[in-house]
Design an enzyme around this catalytic site. Sequence first.
Site, mmCIF file in Angstrom:
data_model
loop_
_atom_site.group_PDB
_atom_site.id
_atom_site.type_symbol
_atom_site.label_atom_id
_atom_site.label_comp_id
_atom_site.label_asym_id
_atom_site.label_seq_id
_atom_site.Cartn_x
_atom_site.Cartn_y
_atom_site.Cartn_z
ATOM 1 N N GLU A 114 0.849 -1.193 0.000
ATOM 2 C CA GLU A 114 0.000 0.000 0.000
ATOM 3 C C GLU A 114 0.885 1.243 0.000
ATOM 4 O O GLU A 114 2.021 1.211 0.501
ATOM 5 C CB GLU A 114 -0.904 -0.061 1.246
ATOM 6 N N ASP A 115 0.375 2.330 -0.545
ATOM 7 C CA ASP A 115 1.161 3.563 -0.530
ATOM 8 C C ASP A 115 1.106 4.254 0.834
ATOM 9 O O ASP A 115 2.117 4.677 1.361
ATOM 10 C CB ASP A 115 0.708 4.519 -1.657
ATOM 11 N N ASP A 118 -3.656 5.765 6.504
ATOM 12 C CA ASP A 118 -4.012 7.005 7.186
ATOM 13 C C ASP A 118 -4.909 6.635 8.370
ATOM 14 O O ASP A 118 -4.415 6.325 9.449
ATOM 15 C CB ASP A 118 -4.704 7.892 6.139
ATOM 16 N N PHE A 167 -1.109 16.264 4.140
ATOM 17 C CA PHE A 167 -1.489 15.601 2.894
ATOM 18 C C PHE A 167 -0.288 15.557 1.962
ATOM 19 O O PHE A 167 0.240 16.586 1.549
ATOM 20 C CB PHE A 167 -2.663 16.310 2.227
ATOM 21 N N ARG A 180 1.396 12.184 -9.309
ATOM 22 C CA ARG A 180 1.867 10.816 -9.077
ATOM 23 C C ARG A 180 3.310 10.610 -9.555
ATOM 24 O O ARG A 180 4.024 9.767 -9.037
ATOM 25 C CB ARG A 180 0.979 9.811 -9.814
#
Length: 190
Positions: A114-115, A118, A167, A180
């Site tokens: 997963e990136d 959160d 963020f 990206r």
Amino acid sequence: MATATAAASAEAVVTPYGPERVRPLHDAAAITARIEELGVRIGRDYAAQEIVLCAVLKGSFVFVADLCRAIPLRVAVEFIGISSYGSRTETSGVVKITQDLSVPVEGRHVLVVEDIVDTGLTMQYLRENLMTRHPASLKICTLLHKPARARAEVPLDYVGFVIPDEFVVGYGLDYDQRYRNLPYIGVLQP
Ligand code: 5GP
């Protein structure tokens, strides 16, 4: 575990995407070095077993490309597409699978890639979903973790960087499908 470093104080930079600036948090060299470490650990932990990397689209496509080359094992690479309902910068925890794995994973060692984790709600859903498919084992590797916002207890077996509650974009992570392709991870400036 690596945390936000001195790079965090770097000046915000202009990107090809418009007026917002991005303040670098982890540069390309730091990311490469950290992924090398993760690859060695994963190789050691799985001790010559074959694993299925299950990369969560779209954000982890850059990470998995580098991570798979750092793992000295037999690996299969699979992708799973997920969409979570919510605002542009926040998930609601309601998740839908938009593209499924192309093979069954029963009896195989699955490592979810997963990136960013959160609140953890997306990963909690995905974990529960994959467990119903009876893998031999299921572990999670996330490049980034924002513990400040955790709302679900999910075991994170491998974490690249712990980051503050901001963020971030770049290295696969987007804002509205942009950013990206930045080769570093940075904080999107309002
Ligand atoms: P969670 O369910 O853990 O709250 O959220 C996971 C998803 O929210 C990530 O896969 C990602 O799509 C999105 N997300 C959460 N924080 C960030 C962030 O800082 N930057 C970007 N680009 N996406 C984020």
